[in-house]
Write an enzyme that holds these catalytic residues in place. Structure first.
Site, PDB file in Angstrom:
ATOM      1  N   ASP A  33       0.971  -1.321   0.078  1.00  0.00           N
ATOM      2  CA  ASP A  33       0.054  -0.169  -0.034  1.00  0.00           C
ATOM      3  C   ASP A  33       1.022   1.326   0.005  1.00  0.00           C
ATOM      4  O   ASP A  33       1.964   1.518   0.766  1.00  0.00           O
ATOM      5  CB  ASP A  33      -0.886   0.077   1.239  1.00  0.00           C
ATOM      6  CG  ASP A  33      -2.111   1.037   1.062  1.00  0.00           C
ATOM      7  OD1 ASP A  33      -3.262   0.516   1.057  1.00  0.00           O
ATOM      8  OD2 ASP A  33      -1.751   2.432   1.042  1.00  0.00           O
ATOM      9  N   ILE A  34       0.518   2.271  -0.920  1.00  0.00           N
ATOM     10  CA  ILE A  34       1.190   3.459  -0.782  1.00  0.00           C
ATOM     11  C   ILE A  34       1.399   4.245   0.487  1.00  0.00           C
ATOM     12  O   ILE A  34       2.179   5.020   0.560  1.00  0.00           O
ATOM     13  CB  ILE A  34       0.789   4.346  -2.019  1.00  0.00           C
ATOM     14  CG1 ILE A  34       1.702   5.005  -2.587  1.00  0.00           C
ATOM     15  CG2 ILE A  34      -0.729   5.185  -1.780  1.00  0.00           C
ATOM     16  CD1 ILE A  34       1.766   5.834  -3.906  1.00  0.00           C
ATOM     17  N   ASN A  91     -12.802  -3.030   2.311  1.00  0.00           N
ATOM     18  CA  ASN A  91     -13.943  -1.953   2.418  1.00  0.00           C
ATOM     19  C   ASN A  91     -14.506  -1.985   0.964  1.00  0.00           C
ATOM     20  O   ASN A  91     -14.166  -2.525   0.148  1.00  0.00           O
ATOM     21  CB  ASN A  91     -13.228  -0.674   2.447  1.00  0.00           C
ATOM     22  CG  ASN A  91     -12.369  -0.393   3.732  1.00  0.00           C
ATOM     23  OD1 ASN A  91     -12.635  -0.697   4.670  1.00  0.00           O
ATOM     24  ND2 ASN A  91     -11.039  -0.090   3.472  1.00  0.00           N
ATOM     25  N   GLU A  99     -12.237   3.638  -1.319  1.00  0.00           N
ATOM     26  CA  GLU A  99     -11.797   4.514  -2.216  1.00  0.00           C
ATOM     27  C   GLU A  99     -11.509   3.979  -3.519  1.00  0.00           C
ATOM     28  O   GLU A  99     -11.650   4.885  -4.485  1.00  0.00           O
ATOM     29  CB  GLU A  99     -10.484   4.993  -1.477  1.00  0.00           C
ATOM     30  CG  GLU A  99     -10.785   6.084  -0.433  1.00  0.00           C
ATOM     31  CD  GLU A  99      -9.525   6.259   0.488  1.00  0.00           C
ATOM     32  OE1 GLU A  99      -8.141   6.067  -0.393  1.00  0.00           O
ATOM     33  OE2 GLU A  99      -9.258   6.475   1.500  1.00  0.00           O
ATOM     34  N   VAL A 100     -10.953   2.989  -3.711  1.00  0.00           N
ATOM     35  CA  VAL A 100     -10.677   2.436  -5.196  1.00  0.00           C
ATOM     36  C   VAL A 100     -11.659   1.528  -5.568  1.00  0.00           C
ATOM     37  O   VAL A 100     -11.890   0.211  -4.826  1.00  0.00           O
ATOM     38  CB  VAL A 100      -9.036   1.834  -5.042  1.00  0.00           C
ATOM     39  CG1 VAL A 100      -8.827   1.443  -6.403  1.00  0.00           C
ATOM     40  CG2 VAL A 100      -8.200   2.962  -4.598  1.00  0.00           C
ATOM     41  N   HIS A 104     -10.436  -5.222  -3.468  1.00  0.00           N
ATOM     42  CA  HIS A 104      -9.054  -5.487  -2.982  1.00  0.00           C
ATOM     43  C   HIS A 104      -9.054  -5.907  -1.401  1.00  0.00           C
ATOM     44  O   HIS A 104      -9.998  -5.442  -0.862  1.00  0.00           O
ATOM     45  CB  HIS A 104      -8.219  -4.373  -2.979  1.00  0.00           C
ATOM     46  CG  HIS A 104      -8.568  -2.870  -2.453  1.00  0.00           C
ATOM     47  ND1 HIS A 104      -9.467  -2.367  -3.142  1.00  0.00           N
ATOM     48  CD2 HIS A 104      -8.365  -2.303  -1.213  1.00  0.00           C
ATOM     49  CE1 HIS A 104     -10.032  -1.307  -2.540  1.00  0.00           C
ATOM     50  NE2 HIS A 104      -9.282  -1.235  -1.255  1.00  0.00           N
ATOM     51  N   HIS A 106      -6.816  -5.946   2.201  1.00  0.00           N
ATOM     52  CA  HIS A 106      -5.951  -5.188   2.901  1.00  0.00           C
ATOM     53  C   HIS A 106      -5.456  -6.308   3.770  1.00  0.00           C
ATOM     54  O   HIS A 106      -6.178  -6.968   4.253  1.00  0.00           O
ATOM     55  CB  HIS A 106      -6.211  -4.089   3.569  1.00  0.00           C
ATOM     56  CG  HIS A 106      -6.858  -2.971   3.146  1.00  0.00           C
ATOM     57  ND1 HIS A 106      -6.045  -1.410   2.894  1.00  0.00           N
ATOM     58  CD2 HIS A 106      -7.925  -2.585   2.419  1.00  0.00           C
ATOM     59  CE1 HIS A 106      -6.967  -0.712   2.344  1.00  0.00           C
ATOM     60  NE2 HIS A 106      -8.089  -1.288   2.173  1.00  0.00           N
TER      61      HIS A 106
HETATM   62  P1  5GP Z   1      -9.702   1.395   0.344  1.00  0.00           P
HETATM   63  O1  5GP Z   1     -10.158   2.712   0.981  1.00  0.00           O
HETATM   64  O2  5GP Z   1     -10.528   1.480  -1.052  1.00  0.00           O
HETATM   65  O3  5GP Z   1     -10.158   0.320   1.098  1.00  0.00           O
HETATM   66  O4  5GP Z   1      -8.156   1.633   0.135  1.00  0.00           O
HETATM   67  C1  5GP Z   1      -7.613   1.825  -1.067  1.00  0.00           C
HETATM   68  C2  5GP Z   1      -6.338   1.848  -0.646  1.00  0.00           C
HETATM   69  O5  5GP Z   1      -5.405   2.195  -2.022  1.00  0.00           O
HETATM   70  C3  5GP Z   1      -5.654   2.778   0.361  1.00  0.00           C
HETATM   71  O6  5GP Z   1      -5.024   2.262   1.566  1.00  0.00           O
HETATM   72  C4  5GP Z   1      -4.576   3.778  -0.332  1.00  0.00           C
HETATM   73  O7  5GP Z   1      -3.500   3.959   0.292  1.00  0.00           O
HETATM   74  C5  5GP Z   1      -3.938   2.502  -1.459  1.00  0.00           C
HETATM   75  N1  5GP Z   1      -3.713   3.447  -2.635  1.00  0.00           N
HETATM   76  C6  5GP Z   1      -4.268   4.212  -3.417  1.00  0.00           C
HETATM   77  N2  5GP Z   1      -3.693   4.400  -4.386  1.00  0.00           N
HETATM   78  C7  5GP Z   1      -2.786   3.722  -4.766  1.00  0.00           C
HETATM   79  C8  5GP Z   1      -1.481   3.722  -5.451  1.00  0.00           C
HETATM   80  O8  5GP Z   1      -1.134   4.420  -6.496  1.00  0.00           O
HETATM   81  N3  5GP Z   1      -0.562   2.645  -5.266  1.00  0.00           N
HETATM   82  C9  5GP Z   1      -0.733   1.797  -4.207  1.00  0.00           C
HETATM   83  N4  5GP Z   1       0.326   0.845  -4.005  1.00  0.00           N
HETATM   84  N5  5GP Z   1      -1.655   2.037  -3.249  1.00  0.00           N
HETATM   85  C10 5GP Z   1      -2.692   2.999  -3.493  1.00  0.00           C
END
Ligand code: 5GP
Length: 122
Positions: A33-34, A91, A99-100, A104, A106
């Site tokens: 994760d970034i 999520n 968010e994405v 996925h 985590h």
């Molecule tokens: P969500 O809230 O959708 O469950 O989590 C999305 C995750 O993707 C976040 O923890 C965020 O830090 C990670 N993320 C967003 N953009 C990027 C990216 O470009 N590269 C990587 N490696 N992680 C990302």
């Protein structure tokens, strides 16, 4: 919700954006994760176009389902987090603060992660 081919993980899968890869098989990719929330914070994603765990669980083939869970297990083993303990979390949607919009999981580890979720206010 329709799958958005321009989401950031779709771009990572197409190689348009780089990632710090830790594992890959035919059906899944795992990378750091970034913005890590724990010493170990890995994202495991299926290679197919699925918006969420619910979408994936309903629409994916048995091979994709198996390949994905195999990847989660292999990553946990590779990073050595199963002995002390770890957590997977996915999520989904607005209430889940996804968010994405590409499914996925985590994988968190490397420290005491505390309780799963804050108790609800009574
Ligand atoms: P969500 O809230 O959708 O469950 O989590 C999305 C995750 O993707 C976040 O923890 C965020 O830090 C990670 N993320 C967003 N953009 C990027 C990216 O470009 N590269 C990587 N490696 N992680 C990302």
């Amino acid at each position: 919700m329709a799958y958005d081919n321009e989401n950031i993980f779709a771009k990572i899968l197409r190689g348009e954006i780089s990632c710090d890869k830790v594992y890959e098989n035919d059906h899944a990719l795992a990378f750091k994760d970034i913005n890590p929330q724990a010493p170990v914070h890995i994202l495991v994603i299926p290679k197919g176009p699925y918006v969420s765990y619910a979408d994936f669980g309903q629409q994916a083939s048995d091979a994709e389902l198996a390949g994905f869970m195999r990847a989660v297990g292999e990553v946990a083993k590779q990073l050595g987090v199963t002995e002390r303990g770890s957590r997977i979390l996915s999520n989904q949607g607005e209430d889940g603060h996804q968010e994405v919009p590409h499914f996925h999981v985590h994988l968190f580890g490397g420290k005491d992660l505390g309780r799963m979720i804050k108790p609800i206010d009574k």
